[in-house]
Every structure is written in structure tokens, then in C-alpha cells.
Design an enzyme around this catalytic site. Structure first.
Site, short mmCIF file in Angstrom:
data_model
loop_
_atom_site.label_atom_id
_atom_site.label_comp_id
_atom_site.label_asym_id
_atom_site.label_seq_id
_atom_site.Cartn_x
_atom_site.Cartn_y
_atom_site.Cartn_z
CD GLU A 38 46.03 60.14 66.51
OE1 GLU A 38 46.74 60.57 65.57
OE2 GLU A 38 45.43 59.07 66.47
CG HIS A 87 48.28 57.72 63.82
ND1 HIS A 87 47.18 58.52 63.75
CD2 HIS A 87 48.12 56.84 62.78
CE1 HIS A 87 46.41 58.18 62.73
NE2 HIS A 87 46.97 57.15 62.13
NE ARG A 111 41.68 58.09 61.11
CZ ARG A 111 42.69 57.52 60.44
NH1 ARG A 111 43.39 56.55 60.99
NH2 ARG A 111 43.00 57.93 59.24
C1 DGY Z 1 45.59 56.21 57.42
O1 DGY Z 1 46.11 56.09 56.32
O2 DGY Z 1 44.41 56.45 57.57
C2 DGY Z 1 46.48 55.99 58.59
O3 DGY Z 1 45.87 56.28 59.78
C3 DGY Z 1 47.76 56.77 58.42
O4 DGY Z 1 48.71 56.04 59.10
#
Ligand code: DGY
Length: 318
Positions: free
Chosen positions: A266, A284, A237
Site C-alpha cells: 500500500e 484501506h 491484510r
Molecule cells: C487495523 O486496525 O488493523 C486496520 O487495518 C486499520 O483500518
């Protein structure tokens, strides 16, 4: 018949069962409704399917007094106020397992690209600036045999470690709890503390969830304590990394490069990062291979149907 609000279109998914049994509304933007959109649209809905970028916070939850299930389309649930959901007995589910391989594949892609400069080279070629093969140019970081430090050896971290071993990498990991030694041996990984991992790795790779503990984990200090010429990869993240400090470390040449799939705000990218040539900026996409995204969508729909049917969903997190 319950009202169900889906953040946006889901890939290749047959929603017919959901439509037959419930009153379904789907947001029209591929990027989803966002927290604001949910707040505007919610009223007597009993189920929602948000995307990982939709903030399901108190303001949203207050708009949905009848809500029974939040089926998050993603594995990370940092976008949801879990404590409040627990308090209000709202079931929260996510989509673990199905995205492990896709995310680990993309993590390896970023490791390889950041170390070997494929994207940087592509930019140069397209601009017509490539003058031909030269023994002194495009000298990257050697991937084979590199020391890889993984922060967070959960499902995705483990899948990355398995791939890394195929490149003869030496894999160290850190997380709150050390794995039992037989599992470490089977994976061929060594436990180390966070500071040693940052100080000794050629490549540091974040595979951890965003928690109060991991927010800002890659701080200016830790970046400076990384080896000169090291590489940082983040498919976890964005808020785990101090992006301004990272841009400085890239610009000064302290870090060789970085590969990022996630960002603090984002889809905005910090201008300082955009100015760096030596960072791969992916949008992402780590879980975005078709079968994975379709499986994620199916899990969300099943979770909604299961909870509205009064049963326990298999991927409950709260
Ligand atoms: C998640 O599933 O947390 C991812 O970031 C989505 O791609």
C-alpha cells in the site's frame, strides 16, 4: 515531561491532556511518517503513536533507546517487531473492539458490491455507457443464502458472521482453534478445514491477522481450488493474497469478482489488479467511520498517558 512522536494528525481528538503533560510532536502528512520518517525523527522519545502502515522495525527501534511505549493506531500489529519490543521491555498496545463493527460493516459492503457489481455499474453509468434495463445484463452472484467461508473467526469475523446470517447465508469458518460448540451454535457457524472452506464457499472472506501462517494463504493453488464463479473478499491484510494469481483468476473468469480493502504494498496497487474490471478496490477504509477512528485515537492517547504514568494499559499486546 516525555517526548511523544505521533505519526500524523488524528481525527477529532483532543490532544490537550497529552500536550499538558508531555512534549508532543505530530507528523504533518495524513498518511503518517512511515518507517523512514520515524527513523529520521526519533531520538530520546519515550512514546510513539504509529499508524498501521508505519514499519516499526529494528532500524526504527534502534533510533529510540528510551522508548517505553508503541501505541499502534489500529488493531493489526504486523507492522511492529513485537519480539524486539518484548526483548527491550517496550510496551505495545493496539485498538481492539472499537473497530469491530465498522470493519464488519465494510466487509459486508465489499461482499455486496463484489457480488452485485454496484461499483462496476457506477463506472459504466458515469462513462455514459449504460443503455438501459436489460434482463441479460449485470447478472450477479446471489447473496441471500450464499455459502460464506470466513478465514479467522475473531472479533471481526464473528461480527461479519452475525451480519451474514441476516442475509440467510450459510456460514463456515476456519482458524487454528475451533470455537466451543455452544459458541458455534449461538453464532450459527460451522467449523471446517481450510481446504474445504476454499473448495465449497461461494464467497471466501479473510478476517485473519497477518502472521507467518496467513502470509500468502490465498495462493494460486487455493484460488484454483475455489468454486468457479466464487468471490473473494479481503479486509485483513494484503500479503495474505497472491495478487498476481488473483488477477489471473479474475481475468480468466474463474472467480466472478473480488472486493479488496488491503494490498501487499500500500498504497501501490498491482497493475494486474487495476486492469481487472471485476474487482472492487477500496482504499484501506474498513475501520473508517468517524466514531471508530476517533475512538481509536483516544485509545492510543490513553495508552501513552497510562504507560508514561507507570501503569498497565488495557489494550497491551506486548
Ligand atoms: C487495523 O486496525 O488493523 C486496520 O487495518 C486499520 O483500518
Amino acid at each position: 515531561m516525555a517526548r511523544v512522536l505521533v505519526s500524523g494528525p488524528l481525527p477529532g481528538t483532543d490532544l490537550s491532556r497529552l500536550y499538558q503533560m508531555h512534549q508532543v510532536e505530530v507528523g504533518s502528512s495524513p498518511q503518517g511518517l512511515g518507517g523512514d520518517g520515524f527513523r529520521e525523527r526519533l531520538s530520546d522519545h519515550e512514546a510513539i503513536i504509529p499508524f498501521v502502515t508505519d514499519a516499526i522495525d529494528r532500524a526504527v527501534l534502534d533510533r529510540a533507546p528510551n522508548l517505553r511505549v508503541v501505541a499502534n493506531c489500529g488493531v493489526g500489529v504486523n507492522n511492529i517487531d513485537l519480539a524486539l519490543c518484548r526483548e527491550r521491555k517496550i510496551v505495545v498496545t493496539n485498538t481492539p473492539n472499537v473497530l469491530t463493527d465498522a470493519t464488519a460493516d465494510a466487509t459486508m459492503a465489499l461482499i455486496l458490491d463484489a457480488c452485485r457489481g454496484v461499483t462496476t455499474g457506477d463506472r459504466l453509468v458515469r462513462k455514459g455507457e449504460w443503455k438501459g434495463w436489460a434482463p441479460t445484463e449485470f447478472l450477479g452472484v446471489r447473496v441471500t443464502g450464499a455459502r460464506l467461508g470466513i478465514v479467522g473467526l475473531g472479533r471481526i469475523g464473528k461480527a461479519v458472521s452475525v451480519r451474514a446470517r441476516a442475509f440467510s447465508m450459510v456460514v463456515a469458518y476456519t482458524q487454528r482453534t475451533q470455537l466451543p460448540p455452544p459458541e458455534e451454535q449461538a453464532l450459527g457457524v460451522v467449523y471446517t478445514d481450510l481446504e474445504t472452506l476454499f473448495a465449497q464457499s461461494d464467497i471466501v472472506c479473510l478476517c485473519c491477522p497477518l502472521t507467518p501462517e496467513t502470509r500468502g494463504l490465498v495462493s494460486r493453488d487455493r484460488l484454483l481450488r475455489m468454486k468457479k464463479g466464487a468471490v473473494l473478499v479481503n479486509t485483513a491484510r494484503g500479503p495474505c493474497v497472491d495478487e498476481e494469481a488473483l488477477a489471473e483468476a479474475l481475468q480468466s473468469g474463474h472467480l466472478f469478482s473480488a472486493g479488496l480493502d488491503v494490498y501487499a504494498d500500500e498504497p501501490r496497487i498491482a497493475p494486474a489488479l487495476l486492469r481487472c474490471e471485476n474487482v472492487v478496490l477500496a482504499p484501506h477504509l474498513a475501520s473508517a467511520d468517524r466514531p471508530t477512528r476517533e475512538a481509536m485515537a483516544r485509545i492510543c492517547i490513553e495508552a501513552v498517558l497510562t504507560v508514561l504514568d507507570g501503569k498497565e494499559p488495557p489494550t497491551r499486546v506486548a
